[in-house]
Write a protein that holds these residues in place. Structure first.
Motif, PDB file in Angstrom:
ATOM      1  N   MET A  29      57.123  16.261  73.602  1.00  0.00           N
ATOM      2  CA  MET A  29      56.421  17.536  73.720  1.00  0.00           C
ATOM      3  C   MET A  29      55.654  17.911  72.457  1.00  0.00           C
ATOM      4  O   MET A  29      55.000  18.949  72.417  1.00  0.00           O
ATOM      5  CB  MET A  29      57.421  18.653  74.048  1.00  0.00           C
ATOM      6  CG  MET A  29      58.135  18.478  75.349  1.00  0.00           C
ATOM      7  SD  MET A  29      59.262  19.871  75.592  1.00  0.00           S
ATOM      8  CE  MET A  29      60.661  19.032  76.297  1.00  0.00           C
ATOM      9  N   ARG A  30      55.720  17.095  71.431  1.00  0.00           N
ATOM     10  CA  ARG A  30      55.146  17.424  70.120  1.00  0.00           C
ATOM     11  C   ARG A  30      53.695  17.899  70.211  1.00  0.00           C
ATOM     12  O   ARG A  30      53.324  18.920  69.646  1.00  0.00           O
ATOM     13  CB  ARG A  30      55.251  16.217  69.177  1.00  0.00           C
ATOM     14  CG  ARG A  30      54.520  16.372  67.855  1.00  0.00           C
ATOM     15  CD  ARG A  30      55.119  17.533  67.069  1.00  0.00           C
ATOM     16  NE  ARG A  30      54.335  17.874  65.903  1.00  0.00           N
ATOM     17  CZ  ARG A  30      53.561  18.947  65.790  1.00  0.00           C
ATOM     18  NH1 ARG A  30      53.423  19.778  66.785  1.00  0.00           N
ATOM     19  NH2 ARG A  30      52.916  19.202  64.680  1.00  0.00           N
ATOM     20  N   ASP A  31      52.867  17.171  70.916  1.00  0.00           N
ATOM     21  CA  ASP A  31      51.447  17.524  70.986  1.00  0.00           C
ATOM     22  C   ASP A  31      51.150  18.629  71.992  1.00  0.00           C
ATOM     23  O   ASP A  31      50.059  19.198  71.980  1.00  0.00           O
ATOM     24  CB  ASP A  31      50.615  16.281  71.316  1.00  0.00           C
ATOM     25  CG  ASP A  31      50.656  15.261  70.187  1.00  0.00           C
ATOM     26  OD1 ASP A  31      50.832  15.676  69.017  1.00  0.00           O
ATOM     27  OD2 ASP A  31      50.528  14.063  70.460  1.00  0.00           O
ATOM     28  N   ALA A  32      52.114  18.940  72.854  1.00  0.00           N
ATOM     29  CA  ALA A  32      51.889  19.944  73.897  1.00  0.00           C
ATOM     30  C   ALA A  32      52.385  21.337  73.505  1.00  0.00           C
ATOM     31  O   ALA A  32      51.929  22.326  74.068  1.00  0.00           O
ATOM     32  CB  ALA A  32      52.565  19.500  75.195  1.00  0.00           C
ATOM     33  N   ILE A 119      62.482  25.576  74.826  1.00  0.00           N
ATOM     34  CA  ILE A 119      61.054  25.867  74.679  1.00  0.00           C
ATOM     35  C   ILE A 119      60.286  24.724  75.319  1.00  0.00           C
ATOM     36  O   ILE A 119      60.459  23.558  74.936  1.00  0.00           O
ATOM     37  CB  ILE A 119      60.678  25.995  73.191  1.00  0.00           C
ATOM     38  CG1 ILE A 119      61.538  27.080  72.529  1.00  0.00           C
ATOM     39  CG2 ILE A 119      59.191  26.302  73.044  1.00  0.00           C
ATOM     40  CD1 ILE A 119      61.809  26.841  71.082  1.00  0.00           C
ATOM     41  N   LEU A 120      59.452  25.059  76.306  1.00  0.00           N
ATOM     42  CA  LEU A 120      58.680  24.046  77.021  1.00  0.00           C
ATOM     43  C   LEU A 120      57.194  24.387  76.948  1.00  0.00           C
ATOM     44  O   LEU A 120      56.823  25.563  76.904  1.00  0.00           O
ATOM     45  CB  LEU A 120      59.103  23.988  78.498  1.00  0.00           C
ATOM     46  CG  LEU A 120      60.546  23.591  78.766  1.00  0.00           C
ATOM     47  CD1 LEU A 120      60.849  23.721  80.258  1.00  0.00           C
ATOM     48  CD2 LEU A 120      60.825  22.178  78.285  1.00  0.00           C
ATOM     49  N   PRO A 121      56.346  23.363  76.955  1.00  0.00           N
ATOM     50  CA  PRO A 121      54.908  23.634  77.003  1.00  0.00           C
ATOM     51  C   PRO A 121      54.509  24.155  78.375  1.00  0.00           C
ATOM     52  O   PRO A 121      55.148  23.837  79.385  1.00  0.00           O
ATOM     53  CB  PRO A 121      54.281  22.268  76.734  1.00  0.00           C
ATOM     54  CG  PRO A 121      55.330  21.264  77.017  1.00  0.00           C
ATOM     55  CD  PRO A 121      56.650  21.938  76.885  1.00  0.00           C
ATOM     56  N   ARG A 122      53.491  24.973  78.395  1.00  0.00           N
ATOM     57  CA  ARG A 122      52.873  25.428  79.641  1.00  0.00           C
ATOM     58  C   ARG A 122      51.408  25.677  79.331  1.00  0.00           C
ATOM     59  O   ARG A 122      51.033  25.810  78.157  1.00  0.00           O
ATOM     60  CB  ARG A 122      53.568  26.657  80.219  1.00  0.00           C
ATOM     61  CG  ARG A 122      53.470  27.916  79.410  1.00  0.00           C
ATOM     62  CD  ARG A 122      54.227  29.103  80.002  1.00  0.00           C
ATOM     63  NE  ARG A 122      53.850  29.443  81.338  1.00  0.00           N
ATOM     64  CZ  ARG A 122      52.845  30.252  81.665  1.00  0.00           C
ATOM     65  NH1 ARG A 122      52.111  30.810  80.721  1.00  0.00           N
ATOM     66  NH2 ARG A 122      52.571  30.521  82.915  1.00  0.00           N
TER      67      ARG A 122
END
Length: 152
Positions: A29-32, A119-122
């Motif tokens: 998820m680093r870049d997102a 924590i997740l990207p959206r």
């Protein structure tokens, strides 16, 4: 939460907590993830249960919900006296959704405390979900800044 496990176990008569699936997915998820969200999620102490900088056991102290189109929201967590050296302040920017869902099944605790978070990207930012002993908080935002000692 999608990856973090934070649920009551009747047999164990306590909470079953396991962030290992999330930690395995986190590098992908680093870049997102936005910069501030990534900094908080990837902090080496974040999920070390005995660390004074682990979110577990922080006490929910105060919430300031966004009231205008700037979408600024703040959650303050007080230090647990037996674990933390300081509290944690999370300042959200670009909040598009903020909710608190109460379970109200644990009546023997004075304050809601953090079990774990995820924590997740959206699209347009991130999703921050915080599991508490008797509630959960969900925030969709552009980004956030988490500061230890930011509540003093």
């Amino acid at each position: 939460m999608k990856f973090v496990k934070a649920e009551w176990d009747d047999e164990m008569r306590g909470f079953d907590l396991d962030p290992s699936s999330y930690l395995a997915e986190l590098p992908k998820m680093r870049d997102a993830l936005p910069t501030g969200a990534w900094a908080h999620a990837s902090d080496a102490e974040h999920y070390r249960m005995r660390s004074s900088r682990c979110v577990k056991d922080l006490e929910l102290a105060e919430i300031s919900v966004p009231t205008d189109k700037r979408g600024i929201g703040v959650i303050d967590f007080a230090a647990n006296q037996w674990k933390h050296e300081s509290g944690l302040r999370i300042r959200y920017s670009g909040v598009s959704h903020f909710s608190i869902d109460y379970d109200q099944s644990i009546d023997w605790m004075r304050a809601d405390t953090v079990l774990l978070d995820e924590i997740l990207p959206r699209e347009g930012g991130c999703l921050h979900e915080i599991a508490l002993t008797d509630a959960s908080i969900t925030v969709h935002c552009r980004d956030f800044e988490a500061v230890w000692g930011g509540t003093e």
